[in-house]
Scaffold this motif. Structure first.
Motif, mmCIF file in Angstrom:
data_model
loop_
_atom_site.group_PDB
_atom_site.id
_atom_site.type_symbol
_atom_site.label_atom_id
_atom_site.label_comp_id
_atom_site.label_asym_id
_atom_site.label_seq_id
_atom_site.Cartn_x
_atom_site.Cartn_y
_atom_site.Cartn_z
ATOM 1 N N LEU A 98 81.092 -61.669 -101.078
ATOM 2 C CA LEU A 98 82.012 -62.764 -100.754
ATOM 3 C C LEU A 98 82.789 -62.492 -99.474
ATOM 4 O O LEU A 98 83.233 -63.417 -98.809
ATOM 5 N N ALA A 99 82.999 -61.223 -99.153
ATOM 6 C CA ALA A 99 83.719 -60.898 -97.917
ATOM 7 C C ALA A 99 83.488 -59.449 -97.547
ATOM 8 O O ALA A 99 83.248 -58.609 -98.415
ATOM 9 N N SER A 100 83.520 -59.188 -96.254
ATOM 10 C CA SER A 100 83.543 -57.811 -95.764
ATOM 11 C C SER A 100 84.866 -57.650 -95.024
ATOM 12 O O SER A 100 85.080 -58.286 -93.994
ATOM 13 N N ILE A 101 85.745 -56.856 -95.591
ATOM 14 C CA ILE A 101 87.084 -56.708 -95.020
ATOM 15 C C ILE A 101 87.162 -55.380 -94.274
ATOM 16 O O ILE A 101 86.915 -54.326 -94.866
ATOM 17 N N PRO A 102 87.473 -55.415 -92.999
ATOM 18 C CA PRO A 102 87.525 -54.167 -92.236
ATOM 19 C C PRO A 102 88.663 -53.256 -92.694
ATOM 20 O O PRO A 102 89.598 -53.709 -93.346
ATOM 21 N N CYS A 103 88.537 -51.993 -92.344
ATOM 22 C CA CYS A 103 89.606 -51.041 -92.609
ATOM 23 C C CYS A 103 90.672 -51.235 -91.528
ATOM 24 O O CYS A 103 90.378 -51.155 -90.340
ATOM 25 N N MET A 104 91.890 -51.540 -91.965
ATOM 26 C CA MET A 104 92.953 -51.806 -91.000
ATOM 27 C C MET A 104 94.176 -50.971 -91.361
ATOM 28 O O MET A 104 94.685 -51.064 -92.486
ATOM 29 N N CYS A 105 94.626 -50.162 -90.384
ATOM 30 C CA CYS A 105 95.749 -49.262 -90.650
ATOM 31 C C CYS A 105 96.998 -50.008 -91.085
ATOM 32 O O CYS A 105 97.702 -49.561 -91.988
ATOM 33 N N TYR A 116 80.266 -60.738 -108.199
ATOM 34 C CA TYR A 116 80.345 -60.877 -106.749
ATOM 35 C C TYR A 116 80.927 -59.599 -106.173
ATOM 36 O O TYR A 116 81.628 -58.866 -106.862
ATOM 37 N N ILE A 117 80.607 -59.383 -104.901
ATOM 38 C CA ILE A 117 81.030 -58.129 -104.295
ATOM 39 C C ILE A 117 81.985 -58.386 -103.137
ATOM 40 O O ILE A 117 81.818 -59.341 -102.378
ATOM 41 N N ILE A 118 83.005 -57.557 -103.035
ATOM 42 C CA ILE A 118 83.862 -57.525 -101.849
ATOM 43 C C ILE A 118 83.660 -56.147 -101.217
ATOM 44 O O ILE A 118 83.886 -55.128 -101.866
ATOM 45 N N GLU A 119 83.200 -56.138 -99.983
ATOM 46 C CA GLU A 119 83.141 -54.873 -99.253
ATOM 47 C C GLU A 119 84.494 -54.689 -98.591
ATOM 48 O O GLU A 119 84.925 -55.530 -97.808
ATOM 49 N N ASN A 120 85.163 -53.609 -98.938
ATOM 50 C CA ASN A 120 86.488 -53.396 -98.362
ATOM 51 C C ASN A 120 86.497 -52.101 -97.550
ATOM 52 O O ASN A 120 85.721 -51.186 -97.810
ATOM 53 N N MET A 121 87.396 -52.067 -96.593
ATOM 54 C CA MET A 121 87.549 -50.901 -95.707
ATOM 55 C C MET A 121 86.240 -50.595 -94.981
ATOM 56 O O MET A 121 85.808 -49.448 -94.907
ATOM 57 N N CYS A 122 85.627 -51.666 -94.470
ATOM 58 C CA CYS A 122 84.404 -51.491 -93.687
ATOM 59 C C CYS A 122 84.778 -51.085 -92.273
ATOM 60 O O CYS A 122 85.875 -51.359 -91.799
ATOM 61 N N HIS A 123 83.824 -50.457 -91.589
ATOM 62 C CA HIS A 123 84.018 -50.187 -90.170
ATOM 63 C C HIS A 123 83.162 -51.166 -89.402
ATOM 64 O O HIS A 123 81.982 -51.317 -89.678
ATOM 65 N N ASN A 124 83.811 -51.846 -88.457
ATOM 66 C CA ASN A 124 83.185 -52.983 -87.777
ATOM 67 C C ASN A 124 81.789 -52.719 -87.244
ATOM 68 O O ASN A 124 80.893 -53.530 -87.408
ATOM 69 N N ASP A 125 81.629 -51.546 -86.613
ATOM 70 C CA ASP A 125 80.345 -51.300 -85.983
ATOM 71 C C ASP A 125 79.326 -50.711 -86.960
ATOM 72 O O ASP A 125 78.218 -50.396 -86.594
ATOM 73 N N ASN A 126 79.730 -50.552 -88.224
ATOM 74 C CA ASN A 126 78.829 -49.941 -89.185
ATOM 75 C C ASN A 126 78.841 -50.712 -90.506
ATOM 76 O O ASN A 126 79.241 -50.199 -91.543
ATOM 77 N N PRO A 127 78.419 -51.974 -90.460
ATOM 78 C CA PRO A 127 78.469 -52.752 -91.687
ATOM 79 C C PRO A 127 77.373 -52.321 -92.664
ATOM 80 O O PRO A 127 76.198 -52.405 -92.331
ATOM 81 N N THR A 128 77.770 -51.814 -93.796
ATOM 82 C CA THR A 128 76.777 -51.406 -94.795
ATOM 83 C C THR A 128 76.740 -52.466 -95.872
ATOM 84 O O THR A 128 77.773 -52.851 -96.389
ATOM 85 N N ASP A 129 75.567 -52.922 -96.188
ATOM 86 C CA ASP A 129 75.462 -53.997 -97.165
ATOM 87 C C ASP A 129 75.498 -53.446 -98.581
ATOM 88 O O ASP A 129 74.600 -52.733 -99.004
ATOM 89 N N LEU A 130 76.578 -53.794 -99.310
ATOM 90 C CA LEU A 130 76.716 -53.280 -100.671
ATOM 91 C C LEU A 130 75.950 -54.120 -101.700
ATOM 92 O O LEU A 130 75.881 -53.744 -102.849
ATOM 93 N N SER A 131 75.416 -55.261 -101.276
ATOM 94 C CA SER A 131 74.794 -56.130 -102.261
ATOM 95 C C SER A 131 73.584 -55.446 -102.897
ATOM 96 O O SER A 131 73.258 -55.686 -104.044
ATOM 97 N N GLY A 132 72.969 -54.535 -102.133
ATOM 98 C CA GLY A 132 71.917 -53.707 -102.719
ATOM 99 C C GLY A 132 70.605 -54.435 -102.857
ATOM 100 O O GLY A 132 70.561 -55.624 -103.102
ATOM 101 N N LYS A 133 69.519 -53.691 -102.707
ATOM 102 C CA LYS A 133 68.205 -54.329 -102.837
ATOM 103 C C LYS A 133 67.945 -54.651 -104.295
ATOM 104 O O LYS A 133 67.258 -55.593 -104.635
#
Ligand code: ATP
Ligand code: MG
Lengths: 115, 249
Positions: free
Chosen positions: B206-213, B182-199
């Protein structure tokens, strides 16, 4: 022929085919065996390079610690004879050790005699 | 059998350790019996500064000096969790790190056997969830842990190059070892969600967690799921826990 017995017959045939396929795989992969007789320790990187069927057997053996061919076949859902063949192949490659305890033969991941 | 999860990533600094500590704490907070092991022997994680100290090291398990039950320490009182919360640390002393880095294949093969034994011991002791915080990249310390785990959670930062490297490790390590990943996308930028699941592999994210200072600052000093369960980071972790419960039930 009743429904039940034809299903049973089908399962029996499928088992037979699966066994034959496994034997073909063994013959095919025996070409990859080292012929210089180097007894090589089985670490996880080497495990990754094994053909699928041998990797499944070796991984199950890592998990069980030590096991008979019967116990291993139960774990991998394969025929005992097929699993026993794979195990002996791994023994010849030096990855697996074979020990007799009474009437039973136990297999375990070897300590490796090479480096 | 205890549910065993390896938290891994191909590239470093993706947030594995932050995720692993918080996921372990989340499980312990709802009453599960948890064991968090730092198996990043080559670059020990900072959670031995965050959580109470222990007498022995995870290194002792791999050396065959102690069994896992002698190494782990229950920190549930200090952390205030409902369930037992065991932790095992790897030795951060540079001499220990240098020693591990020079181990040969024979030692690594034995290390894998000892880790399998540790997993069985933890199950026998009634631990529900084992979380292995691994080192980044493909080497013995990380791949041994992956081989032992039932599930691999790959924590990745979004981006095309990271996506390609993640595909490499999925196809070349996780899949051949027959792992559910399973994949966790971490430190994503809200307006630029890149899908790591891959073709290529189409693994569940399982989650996309934004980058938060504030996460970057606070993760070094506290366990957010325990100190602020309503924080959006904490909520994501609890969501992951629920998804995993569904997957494994
Ligand atoms: N969602 C996030 N937003 C902002 N910062 C984060 C986030 N997740 C983690 N961090 C921060 O990123 C840094 C690296 O995280 P962490 O140490 O957990 O990564 P890692 O993958 O374990 O690294 P390593 O490969 O070195 O073991 C830490 O300072 C952490 O606080
Ligand atoms: Mg880390």
């Amino acid at each position: 022929m009743t429904d039940n017995s034809s299903t049973e017959e089908m399962i029996r045939l499928l088992r037979e085919i699966s066994g034959k396929l496994d034997r073909i795989l063994i013959q095919g992969s025996s070409d990859n065996e080292p012929d210089d007789g180097i007894l090589d320790v089985l670490d996880v990187m080497t495990l990754l390079t094994l053909p699928d069927h041998l990797r499944t057997t070796a991984t199950a053996l890592f998990e069980l610690g030590s096991a008979t061919a019967d116990e291993l076949a139960e774990r991998t859902n394969k025929e005992r004879a097929v699993e026993s063949n794979y195990l002996n192949q791994l023994v010849r490659m030096g990855h697996v050790a074979k020990n007799r305890k009474g009437r039973k033969v136990y297999f375990s991941i070897g300590e490796g005699l090479g480096k | 059998m205890a549910l065993t999860i390896a938290v891994h990533s191909y590239k470093g600094g993706s947030g594995k350790t932050s995720f692993a500590i918080n996921l372990a704490s989340a499980y312990a907070s709802v009453g599960k019996s948890v064991c968090l092991l730092d198996v990043d022997l080559k670059a020990p994680s900072s959670f031995n500064y965050l959580l109470p100290e222990a007498k022995h090291w995870v290194n002792d398990i791999f050396e065959g000096r102690y069994g896992v039950m002698d190494v782990i320490k229950d920190v549930s009182k200090e952390m205030g969790t409902k369930g037992a919360f065991y932790v095992g640390y790897s030795n951060p002393d540079i001499l220990a790190v240098r020693e591990v880095s020079s181990k040969d294949r024979k030692w690594q093969s034995k290390a894998l056997k000892l880790l399998m034994t540790a997993k069985r011991d933890l199950s026998d002791a009634g631990i529900d969830v084992v979380i292995l915080d691994t080192g980044a990249g493909v080497d013995f310390t990380s791949v041994n842990a992956i081989a032992v785990a039932d599930y691999v959670i790959s924590v990745g930062r979004p981006g095309a190059s990271r996506q390609r490297s993640m595909e490499q490790v999925i196809g070349g390590v996780y899949m051949p070892l027959d792992k559910d990943c399973y994949i966790i996308e971490n430190m994503c930028h809200n307006d630029n969600p890149t899908d790591l699941s891959g073709k290529k592999f189409d693994l569940p994210v399982l989650a996309s967690i934004p980058c938060m200072c504030d996460v970057a600052v606070r993760c070094d000093n506290e366990v957010l799921v325990l100190t602020e369960p309503d924080h959006s980071f904490s909520k994501k972790i609890y969501d992951v826990m629920e998804s995993l419960d569904k997957i494994t039930s």
